[in-house]
Scaffold this motif. Structure first.
Motif, PDB file in Angstrom:
ATOM      1  N   LEU A 119       7.759  17.194  -2.483  1.00  0.00           N
ATOM      2  CA  LEU A 119       6.980  18.309  -1.971  1.00  0.00           C
ATOM      3  C   LEU A 119       5.740  17.857  -1.211  1.00  0.00           C
ATOM      4  O   LEU A 119       5.096  18.660  -0.552  1.00  0.00           O
ATOM      5  CB  LEU A 119       6.567  19.228  -3.117  1.00  0.00           C
ATOM      6  CG  LEU A 119       7.722  19.876  -3.875  1.00  0.00           C
ATOM      7  CD1 LEU A 119       7.196  20.692  -5.038  1.00  0.00           C
ATOM      8  CD2 LEU A 119       8.567  20.732  -2.952  1.00  0.00           C
ATOM      9  N   THR A 120       5.397  16.580  -1.342  1.00  0.00           N
ATOM     10  CA  THR A 120       4.213  16.059  -0.661  1.00  0.00           C
ATOM     11  C   THR A 120       4.544  14.762   0.059  1.00  0.00           C
ATOM     12  O   THR A 120       5.476  14.054  -0.303  1.00  0.00           O
ATOM     13  CB  THR A 120       3.064  15.794  -1.659  1.00  0.00           C
ATOM     14  OG1 THR A 120       3.502  14.840  -2.616  1.00  0.00           O
ATOM     15  CG2 THR A 120       2.629  17.070  -2.353  1.00  0.00           C
ATOM     16  N   CYS A 121       3.742  14.460   1.054  1.00  0.00           N
ATOM     17  CA  CYS A 121       3.903  13.227   1.821  1.00  0.00           C
ATOM     18  C   CYS A 121       3.220  12.068   1.103  1.00  0.00           C
ATOM     19  O   CYS A 121       2.314  12.270   0.294  1.00  0.00           O
ATOM     20  CB  CYS A 121       3.283  13.374   3.203  1.00  0.00           C
ATOM     21  SG  CYS A 121       4.139  14.558   4.239  1.00  0.00           S
ATOM     22  N   HIS A 122       3.635  10.862   1.432  1.00  0.00           N
ATOM     23  CA  HIS A 122       2.985   9.640   0.963  1.00  0.00           C
ATOM     24  C   HIS A 122       2.721   8.744   2.156  1.00  0.00           C
ATOM     25  O   HIS A 122       3.417   8.808   3.160  1.00  0.00           O
ATOM     26  CB  HIS A 122       3.877   8.896  -0.041  1.00  0.00           C
ATOM     27  CG  HIS A 122       3.615   9.275  -1.447  1.00  0.00           C
ATOM     28  ND1 HIS A 122       3.929  10.502  -1.941  1.00  0.00           N
ATOM     29  CD2 HIS A 122       3.046   8.584  -2.462  1.00  0.00           C
ATOM     30  CE1 HIS A 122       3.573  10.558  -3.209  1.00  0.00           C
ATOM     31  NE2 HIS A 122       3.040   9.410  -3.549  1.00  0.00           N
ATOM     32  N   GLU A 146       6.226   4.201  10.886  1.00  0.00           N
ATOM     33  CA  GLU A 146       5.352   5.360  10.704  1.00  0.00           C
ATOM     34  C   GLU A 146       4.974   5.428   9.231  1.00  0.00           C
ATOM     35  O   GLU A 146       5.859   5.503   8.370  1.00  0.00           O
ATOM     36  CB  GLU A 146       6.091   6.632  11.139  1.00  0.00           C
ATOM     37  CG  GLU A 146       5.364   7.902  10.838  1.00  0.00           C
ATOM     38  CD  GLU A 146       4.018   8.027  11.528  1.00  0.00           C
ATOM     39  OE1 GLU A 146       3.049   8.402  10.836  1.00  0.00           O
ATOM     40  OE2 GLU A 146       3.928   7.746  12.732  1.00  0.00           O
ATOM     41  N   PRO A 147       3.686   5.375   8.903  1.00  0.00           N
ATOM     42  CA  PRO A 147       3.302   5.270   7.494  1.00  0.00           C
ATOM     43  C   PRO A 147       3.410   6.571   6.692  1.00  0.00           C
ATOM     44  O   PRO A 147       3.531   6.535   5.476  1.00  0.00           O
ATOM     45  CB  PRO A 147       1.858   4.793   7.548  1.00  0.00           C
ATOM     46  CG  PRO A 147       1.364   5.209   8.878  1.00  0.00           C
ATOM     47  CD  PRO A 147       2.549   5.209   9.789  1.00  0.00           C
ATOM     48  N   LEU A 148       3.371   7.700   7.351  1.00  0.00           N
ATOM     49  CA  LEU A 148       3.427   8.969   6.639  1.00  0.00           C
ATOM     50  C   LEU A 148       4.880   9.333   6.392  1.00  0.00           C
ATOM     51  O   LEU A 148       5.660   9.471   7.332  1.00  0.00           O
ATOM     52  CB  LEU A 148       2.734  10.058   7.454  1.00  0.00           C
ATOM     53  CG  LEU A 148       2.417  11.347   6.740  1.00  0.00           C
ATOM     54  CD1 LEU A 148       1.518  11.086   5.540  1.00  0.00           C
ATOM     55  CD2 LEU A 148       1.766  12.321   7.677  1.00  0.00           C
ATOM     56  N   ARG A 149       5.256   9.468   5.127  1.00  0.00           N
ATOM     57  CA  ARG A 149       6.657   9.703   4.769  1.00  0.00           C
ATOM     58  C   ARG A 149       6.786  10.889   3.821  1.00  0.00           C
ATOM     59  O   ARG A 149       5.957  11.083   2.948  1.00  0.00           O
ATOM     60  CB  ARG A 149       7.228   8.482   4.076  1.00  0.00           C
ATOM     61  CG  ARG A 149       7.057   7.266   4.925  1.00  0.00           C
ATOM     62  CD  ARG A 149       8.144   6.354   4.742  1.00  0.00           C
ATOM     63  NE  ARG A 149       7.892   5.211   5.611  1.00  0.00           N
ATOM     64  CZ  ARG A 149       8.838   4.466   6.058  1.00  0.00           C
ATOM     65  NH1 ARG A 149      10.054   4.732   5.755  1.00  0.00           N
ATOM     66  NH2 ARG A 149       8.560   3.440   6.824  1.00  0.00           N
ATOM     67  N   LEU A 150       7.849  11.619   4.016  1.00  0.00           N
ATOM     68  CA  LEU A 150       8.220  12.689   3.098  1.00  0.00           C
ATOM     69  C   LEU A 150       9.566  12.292   2.506  1.00  0.00           C
ATOM     70  O   LEU A 150      10.601  12.368   3.168  1.00  0.00           O
ATOM     71  CB  LEU A 150       8.315  14.031   3.822  1.00  0.00           C
ATOM     72  CG  LEU A 150       8.668  15.234   2.958  1.00  0.00           C
ATOM     73  CD1 LEU A 150       7.604  15.452   1.880  1.00  0.00           C
ATOM     74  CD2 LEU A 150       8.810  16.477   3.817  1.00  0.00           C
ATOM     75  N   ILE A 175       0.873  -1.166   0.000  1.00  0.00           N
ATOM     76  CA  ILE A 175       0.000   0.000   0.000  1.00  0.00           C
ATOM     77  C   ILE A 175       0.912   1.218   0.000  1.00  0.00           C
ATOM     78  O   ILE A 175       1.669   1.448   0.929  1.00  0.00           O
ATOM     79  CB  ILE A 175      -0.947   0.039   1.211  1.00  0.00           C
ATOM     80  CG1 ILE A 175      -1.894  -1.162   1.190  1.00  0.00           C
ATOM     81  CG2 ILE A 175      -1.738   1.349   1.220  1.00  0.00           C
ATOM     82  CD1 ILE A 175      -2.850  -1.226   2.360  1.00  0.00           C
ATOM     83  N   ASP A 176       0.851   1.976  -1.071  1.00  0.00           N
ATOM     84  CA  ASP A 176       1.605   3.215  -1.238  1.00  0.00           C
ATOM     85  C   ASP A 176       0.607   4.211  -1.808  1.00  0.00           C
ATOM     86  O   ASP A 176       0.229   4.116  -2.971  1.00  0.00           O
ATOM     87  CB  ASP A 176       2.785   2.989  -2.180  1.00  0.00           C
ATOM     88  CG  ASP A 176       3.691   4.202  -2.286  1.00  0.00           C
ATOM     89  OD1 ASP A 176       3.373   5.259  -1.705  1.00  0.00           O
ATOM     90  OD2 ASP A 176       4.725   4.086  -2.951  1.00  0.00           O
ATOM     91  N   ALA A 177       0.158   5.119  -0.985  1.00  0.00           N
ATOM     92  CA  ALA A 177      -0.939   6.009  -1.372  1.00  0.00           C
ATOM     93  C   ALA A 177      -0.561   7.465  -1.102  1.00  0.00           C
ATOM     94  O   ALA A 177       0.304   7.742  -0.268  1.00  0.00           O
ATOM     95  CB  ALA A 177      -2.191   5.638  -0.585  1.00  0.00           C
ATOM     96  N   PRO A 178      -1.240   8.383  -1.767  1.00  0.00           N
ATOM     97  CA  PRO A 178      -0.917   9.795  -1.571  1.00  0.00           C
ATOM     98  C   PRO A 178      -1.347  10.353  -0.214  1.00  0.00           C
ATOM     99  O   PRO A 178      -0.844  11.384   0.210  1.00  0.00           O
ATOM    100  CB  PRO A 178      -1.655  10.500  -2.711  1.00  0.00           C
ATOM    101  CG  PRO A 178      -2.725   9.552  -3.122  1.00  0.00           C
ATOM    102  CD  PRO A 178      -2.213   8.177  -2.822  1.00  0.00           C
TER     103      PRO A 178
END
Length: 87
Positions: free
Chosen positions: A65-68, A56-60, A16-19
């Motif tokens: 310029l945006t997290c994934h 931690e699933p939220l990555r920059l 799972i790799d989502a915006p």
């Protein structure tokens, strides 16, 4: 099976790799083949992070310029997922 166990099983067998978290939930719901509560999903994610089962699933990413949002199991999470799936 509880949502945390589904999350671990999914992390072992799928990517799972989502915006964002909402898109990640929708992807997870499709993979889990069921009607799931978004709040319960987010709670299970937080619980798995606290217990050291997923990163931690939220990555920059570098130069991004945006997290994934990515589901990545830790070594402890992989071991737990293998116990759950019997593999």
């Amino acid at each position: 099976m509880d949502i945390a166990a589904l999350l671990l099983r999914t992390g072992l067998t799928a990517t799972i790799d989502a915006p964002n978290a909402e898109a990640a939930f929708q992807h997870f719901r499709i993979l889990a083949s069921g009607a799931l509560d978004p709040a319960a999903f987010h709670e299970a994610v937080a619980d798995c992070v606290r217990r050291g089962l997923i990163h931690e699933p939220l990555r920059l990413d570098d130069q991004s310029l945006t997290c994934h949002w990515r589901l990545v199991l830790t070594a402890q999470g992989v071991a737990r997922a293998r116990t759950i799936t019997g593999s």
